[in-house]
Design a protein around this motif. Sequence first.
Motif, mmCIF file in Angstrom:
data_model
loop_
_atom_site.group_PDB
_atom_site.id
_atom_site.type_symbol
_atom_site.label_atom_id
_atom_site.label_comp_id
_atom_site.label_asym_id
_atom_site.label_seq_id
_atom_site.Cartn_x
_atom_site.Cartn_y
_atom_site.Cartn_z
ATOM 1 N N LEU A 1 18.958 20.750 97.531
ATOM 2 C CA LEU A 1 18.993 19.443 96.876
ATOM 3 C C LEU A 1 19.797 18.435 97.700
ATOM 4 O O LEU A 1 19.407 17.272 97.837
ATOM 5 C CB LEU A 1 19.591 19.585 95.478
ATOM 6 C CG LEU A 1 19.732 18.313 94.648
ATOM 7 C CD1 LEU A 1 18.376 17.649 94.439
ATOM 8 C CD2 LEU A 1 20.378 18.635 93.292
ATOM 9 N N LEU A 2 20.920 18.886 98.270
ATOM 10 C CA LEU A 2 21.757 17.993 99.066
ATOM 11 C C LEU A 2 21.045 17.544 100.336
ATOM 12 O O LEU A 2 21.054 16.353 100.682
ATOM 13 C CB LEU A 2 23.068 18.694 99.421
ATOM 14 C CG LEU A 2 24.052 17.891 100.285
ATOM 15 C CD1 LEU A 2 24.463 16.610 99.569
ATOM 16 C CD2 LEU A 2 25.270 18.740 100.627
ATOM 17 N N VAL A 3 20.409 18.486 101.035
ATOM 18 C CA VAL A 3 19.686 18.143 102.267
ATOM 19 C C VAL A 3 18.554 17.171 101.963
ATOM 20 O O VAL A 3 18.339 16.187 102.684
ATOM 21 C CB VAL A 3 19.151 19.418 102.944
ATOM 22 C CG1 VAL A 3 18.197 19.068 104.084
ATOM 23 C CG2 VAL A 3 20.297 20.262 103.481
ATOM 24 N N SER A 4 17.803 17.417 100.884
ATOM 25 C CA SER A 4 16.707 16.528 100.513
ATOM 26 C C SER A 4 17.213 15.124 100.212
ATOM 27 O O SER A 4 16.596 14.124 100.610
ATOM 28 C CB SER A 4 15.966 17.092 99.291
ATOM 29 O OG SER A 4 14.940 16.220 98.862
ATOM 30 N N SER A 5 18.361 15.026 99.538
ATOM 31 C CA SER A 5 18.916 13.714 99.187
ATOM 32 C C SER A 5 19.383 12.956 100.424
ATOM 33 O O SER A 5 19.136 11.755 100.567
ATOM 34 C CB SER A 5 20.082 13.891 98.211
ATOM 35 O OG SER A 5 19.659 14.543 97.025
ATOM 36 N N LEU A 6 20.061 13.650 101.340
ATOM 37 C CA LEU A 6 20.543 13.002 102.561
ATOM 38 C C LEU A 6 19.381 12.539 103.433
ATOM 39 O O LEU A 6 19.425 11.454 104.027
ATOM 40 C CB LEU A 6 21.451 13.959 103.335
ATOM 41 C CG LEU A 6 22.777 14.332 102.656
ATOM 42 C CD1 LEU A 6 23.529 15.352 103.492
ATOM 43 C CD2 LEU A 6 23.628 13.092 102.422
ATOM 44 N N LEU A 7 18.331 13.341 103.511
ATOM 45 C CA LEU A 7 17.166 12.953 104.305
ATOM 46 C C LEU A 7 16.436 11.768 103.672
ATOM 47 O O LEU A 7 15.858 10.943 104.379
ATOM 48 C CB LEU A 7 16.214 14.141 104.460
ATOM 49 C CG LEU A 7 16.733 15.290 105.329
ATOM 50 C CD1 LEU A 7 15.729 16.442 105.344
ATOM 51 C CD2 LEU A 7 17.009 14.817 106.750
ATOM 52 N N THR A 8 16.469 11.675 102.338
ATOM 53 C CA THR A 8 15.879 10.515 101.668
ATOM 54 C C THR A 8 16.628 9.240 102.057
ATOM 55 O O THR A 8 16.008 8.204 102.338
ATOM 56 C CB THR A 8 15.922 10.706 100.142
ATOM 57 O OG1 THR A 8 15.180 11.880 99.790
ATOM 58 C CG2 THR A 8 15.308 9.510 99.428
ATOM 59 N N LEU A 9 17.954 9.304 102.086
ATOM 60 C CA LEU A 9 18.750 8.151 102.507
ATOM 61 C C LEU A 9 18.471 7.768 103.956
ATOM 62 O O LEU A 9 18.539 6.585 104.321
ATOM 63 C CB LEU A 9 20.239 8.462 102.336
ATOM 64 C CG LEU A 9 20.758 8.618 100.904
ATOM 65 C CD1 LEU A 9 22.185 9.143 100.900
ATOM 66 C CD2 LEU A 9 20.683 7.289 100.154
ATOM 67 N N PHE A 10 18.131 8.740 104.780
ATOM 68 C CA PHE A 10 17.930 8.513 106.206
ATOM 69 C C PHE A 10 16.507 8.049 106.534
ATOM 70 O O PHE A 10 16.240 7.580 107.645
ATOM 71 C CB PHE A 10 18.233 9.815 106.962
ATOM 72 C CG PHE A 10 18.190 9.680 108.458
ATOM 73 C CD1 PHE A 10 19.127 8.922 109.135
ATOM 74 C CD2 PHE A 10 17.199 10.323 109.190
ATOM 75 C CE1 PHE A 10 19.096 8.804 110.520
ATOM 76 C CE2 PHE A 10 17.157 10.216 110.574
ATOM 77 C CZ PHE A 10 18.113 9.450 111.242
ATOM 78 N N THR A 11 15.586 8.124 105.564
ATOM 79 C CA THR A 11 14.175 7.831 105.832
ATOM 80 C C THR A 11 13.929 6.415 106.360
ATOM 81 O O THR A 11 13.161 6.242 107.313
ATOM 82 C CB THR A 11 13.329 8.085 104.565
ATOM 83 O OG1 THR A 11 13.454 9.455 104.187
ATOM 84 C CG2 THR A 11 11.856 7.765 104.809
#
Length: 478
Positions: free
Chosen positions: A126-136
């Motif tokens: 969940l954390l990795v998915s959230s950080l990658l969403t911010l980085f998109t």
Amino acid sequence: MDKKPTTRKGPHFCSLRYGLALIMHFSNFTMITQRVSLSIAIIAMVNSTQLRGPVNASIEDHWIDTLNNQSSSMKEVSTRASVYQWSPETQGIIFSSISYGIIMTLIPSGYLAGILGAKHMLGAGLLVSSLLTLFTPLAADLGVILVIVIRTVQGMAQGMAWTGQFTIWAKWAPPLERSKLTSIAGSGAAFGSFIILCVGGLISQALGWPFIFYIFGSIGCVCCLLWFTVIYDDPLNHPCISIREKEYIVSSLTQQSSSPRRSVPIKAMVRCLPLWAIFMGFFSHFWLCTIIITYLPTYINTVLHVNIRDSGVLSSLPFIAASSCTILGGQLADFLLSRNLLSLIAVRKLFSSLGLLLPSLCAVALPFVASSYMTTIILLILIPGTSNLCDSGFIINTLDVAPRYASFLMGISRGFGLIAGIISSTTTGFLISQDSESGWRNVFFLSAAVNMFGLIFYFTFGQAKIQDWAKERPLTRL
């Protein structure tokens, strides 16, 4: 079928296990919004290509008028939101990359979650998915290849998060509450789909498309704080659980395995027809559900001739029905079990039948009522709603037949579902490209046929008792 526990129920909706279900609901809500956010944002991200051609002339005029009337601050926000020259083929690759990422981690993450514990596995995903969403948004500026890589890794992270949930429920969910708890948690995905479809366009219009990723990525980070604080792999180790609830959960699970095995009986699983019945149920269920999720806005726009804005709102309505049916189905299933009205396998087959047969009937009827706007909308709402009754059927059946391997088997099951989704999406695109009217009819007829195959197979071979290879053997303790 195992005997039902005789221990009286502990605290109900005020209990900790229902609090965990709500946090998982929030987690599933977060992950699906992060997954679908690109589908909404990409309309603005490739806006320059969308506005070309005579078909969009009126839209272009309206856009120019709107820009002329906007405030200067809104113009500055719009200027900062980049626009990219991505072809439809490139967009298709970007969309599919997250599914390939999920497939890559479904099985291994399920196996590791059963050994290492699901709390850290799921929370990390969940954390990795959230950080990658911010980085998109930044990745989009750096190049389309990086966006594809980001989405693939995000899919791998979400694959870890999806499957780990069933390892937790194998230790937290009393048999008579499994349908209820898993349906509360699972309904977050349907609710998230509804919310992102409703507000995604508004966010893009008011703040700019990057804020879709910033907002839902930030929500995911907040959810991670809740996750690592409140979630524990086992009720025995939770510092806040009441003694009464702990005793109730432990006593209700006494006949099931409480220790993980270091090896997985692959050969026994391959030869187990009840498992294949679950896999075929997932394949059939995801076939039609993927078509609805992927092509619903297109169908509403092309068949009902509804404009894009109204199409987005209408596309969100079925997910209200889906979320409601998931929760109500779980409540009804546990009611039937707690009152001894039906056996466990009868409940699983009943809800599997409703979840495969009812949407098939609605899908077959769609081509014949295309001239009726209201009837078509009602059927489109009923398809995902009735499909989610499967959540109390074969979707949680792995907790019955092999609770100690539930997470591993859920990974395999969702792998079958994702494969079905990839095939059905490709097939749908091919059929409607030949001829729109007959193509849609063939799409729905084929989907109904696939659902009927899955239903017959599950009805014939489905079981709800723990398989011999999944039982704990006392002599194996070292």
